[in-house]
Design a protein around this motif. Structure first.
Motif, PDB file in Angstrom:
ATOM      1  N   GLU A   6       0.834  -1.211   0.000  1.00 53.82           N
ATOM      2  CA  GLU A   6       0.000   0.000   0.000  1.00 53.82           C
ATOM      3  C   GLU A   6       0.867   1.260   0.000  1.00 53.82           C
ATOM      4  OE1 GLU A   6      -3.081   2.183   3.013  1.00 53.82           O
ATOM      5  OE2 GLU A   6      -3.169   0.004   2.904  1.00 53.82           O
ATOM      6  N   GLU A   7       1.917   1.261   0.815  1.00 54.01           N
ATOM      7  CA  GLU A   7       2.823   2.415   0.857  1.00 54.01           C
ATOM      8  C   GLU A   7       3.550   2.589  -0.476  1.00 54.01           C
ATOM      9  OE1 GLU A   7       4.041   2.383   5.595  1.00 54.01           O
ATOM     10  OE2 GLU A   7       5.100   1.071   4.188  1.00 54.01           O
ATOM     11  N   GLN A   8       3.966   1.480  -1.076  1.00 52.83           N
ATOM     12  CA  GLN A   8       4.659   1.552  -2.363  1.00 52.83           C
ATOM     13  C   GLN A   8       3.727   2.089  -3.446  1.00 52.83           C
ATOM     14  OE1 GLN A   8       8.018   0.940  -2.840  1.00 52.83           O
ATOM     15  NE2 GLN A   8       7.573   1.923  -4.776  1.00 52.83           N
ATOM     16  N   ARG A   9       2.471   1.656  -3.444  1.00 52.34           N
ATOM     17  CA  ARG A   9       1.498   2.160  -4.414  1.00 52.34           C
ATOM     18  C   ARG A   9       1.275   3.662  -4.234  1.00 52.34           C
ATOM     19  NH1 ARG A   9      -1.314  -2.852  -3.700  1.00 52.34           N
ATOM     20  NH2 ARG A   9      -2.414  -1.892  -1.965  1.00 52.34           N
ATOM     21  N   ASP A  12       4.301   5.489  -5.515  1.00 53.36           N
ATOM     22  CA  ASP A  12       4.312   5.479  -6.978  1.00 53.36           C
ATOM     23  C   ASP A  12       3.296   6.468  -7.544  1.00 53.36           C
ATOM     24  OD1 ASP A  12       6.306   3.587  -7.020  1.00 53.36           O
ATOM     25  OD2 ASP A  12       4.931   1.885  -7.266  1.00 53.36           O
ATOM     26  N   GLU A  13       2.139   6.554  -6.903  1.00 50.61           N
ATOM     27  CA  GLU A  13       1.112   7.493  -7.360  1.00 50.61           C
ATOM     28  C   GLU A  13       1.579   8.939  -7.186  1.00 50.61           C
ATOM     29  OE1 GLU A  13      -3.342   8.771  -5.994  1.00 50.61           O
ATOM     30  OE2 GLU A  13      -2.822   6.649  -5.880  1.00 50.61           O
ATOM     31  N   ILE A  14       2.212   9.227  -6.067  1.00 47.43           N
ATOM     32  CA  ILE A  14       2.740  10.570  -5.833  1.00 47.43           C
ATOM     33  C   ILE A  14       3.809  10.908  -6.865  1.00 47.43           C
ATOM     34  CG2 ILE A  14       4.093  11.982  -4.231  1.00 47.43           C
ATOM     35  CD1 ILE A  14       2.619  10.477  -1.957  1.00 47.43           C
ATOM     36  N   GLU A  15       4.685   9.952  -7.120  1.00 44.40           N
ATOM     37  CA  GLU A  15       5.740  10.177  -8.107  1.00 44.40           C
ATOM     38  C   GLU A  15       5.154  10.397  -9.501  1.00 44.40           C
ATOM     39  OE1 GLU A  15       9.876   8.092  -9.688  1.00 44.40           O
ATOM     40  OE2 GLU A  15       8.608   7.050  -8.234  1.00 44.40           O
ATOM     41  N   TYR A  16       4.141   9.625  -9.860  1.00 37.81           N
ATOM     42  CA  TYR A  16       3.502   9.761 -11.167  1.00 37.81           C
ATOM     43  C   TYR A  16       2.846  11.141 -11.306  1.00 37.81           C
ATOM     44  CZ  TYR A  16       0.284   8.943 -15.028  1.00 37.81           C
ATOM     45  OH  TYR A  16      -0.412   9.047 -16.190  1.00 37.81           O
ATOM     46  N   THR A  17       2.131  11.566 -10.258  1.00 37.73           N
ATOM     47  CA  THR A  17       1.476  12.871 -10.281  1.00 37.73           C
ATOM     48  C   THR A  17       2.501  13.994 -10.358  1.00 37.73           C
ATOM     49  OG1 THR A  17      -0.318  11.949  -8.952  1.00 37.73           O
ATOM     50  CG2 THR A  17      -0.176  14.348  -9.078  1.00 37.73           C
ATOM     51  N   LEU A  18       3.566  13.869  -9.611  1.00 38.09           N
ATOM     52  CA  LEU A  18       4.623  14.874  -9.653  1.00 38.09           C
ATOM     53  C   LEU A  18       5.257  14.935 -11.029  1.00 38.09           C
ATOM     54  CD1 LEU A  18       6.371  16.930  -8.140  1.00 38.09           C
ATOM     55  CD2 LEU A  18       7.880  15.053  -7.508  1.00 38.09           C
ATOM     56  N   ASN A  19       5.455  13.784 -11.656  1.00 42.30           N
ATOM     57  CA  ASN A  19       6.031  13.742 -12.994  1.00 42.30           C
ATOM     58  C   ASN A  19       5.112  14.421 -14.004  1.00 42.30           C
ATOM     59  OD1 ASN A  19       7.911  13.145 -14.975  1.00 42.30           O
ATOM     60  ND2 ASN A  19       7.037  11.145 -15.393  1.00 42.30           N
TER      61      ASN A  19
END
Length: 105
Positions: A6-9, A12-19
């Motif tokens: 759950e933490e990894q997901r 990853d979502e935060i990183e995707y949004t930031l990208n």
């Protein structure tokens, strides 16, 4: 210590949004990372500078408390002493982390 699924997901979502929002910032942050989970040497150097500044502030407050001739002076001295102790502990911790990081790189 590894992240849960759950933490990894979430990460990853935060990183995707930031990208999506700022691809240049994401690229520069990826380039600054030396190893996943480890910070660069400059950030520990900044932390060490902050620890030294806190130590000097604590010593100053301690000396002000020593020179005051009232009950408030004792309280100020105790606060200064606590700040000095905490800053020394943080300095030692920062230096240990920096030494461990050097060994692993």
């Amino acid at each position: 210590m590894s992240l849960s699924d759950e933490e990894q997901r979430a990460l990853d979502e935060i990183e995707y949004t930031l990208n999506l929002d700022s691809p240049r910032l994401t690229a520069s942050l990826r380039g600054a990372r030396t190893h996943p989970g480890w910070t660069t040497g400059s950030s520990s150097g900044g932390q060490l500078l902050a620890d030294v500044s806190l130590l000097l502030t604590g010593l100053t407050v301690l000396l002000i408390g020593v020179h005051a001739n009232s009950g408030v002076g004792i309280a100020v001295g105790v606060v200064g002493y606590v700040v000095v102790v905490v800053s020394v502990q943080e300095m030692v911790s920062t230096l240990r982390r920096k030494r461990v990081a050097r060994r692993t790189l």
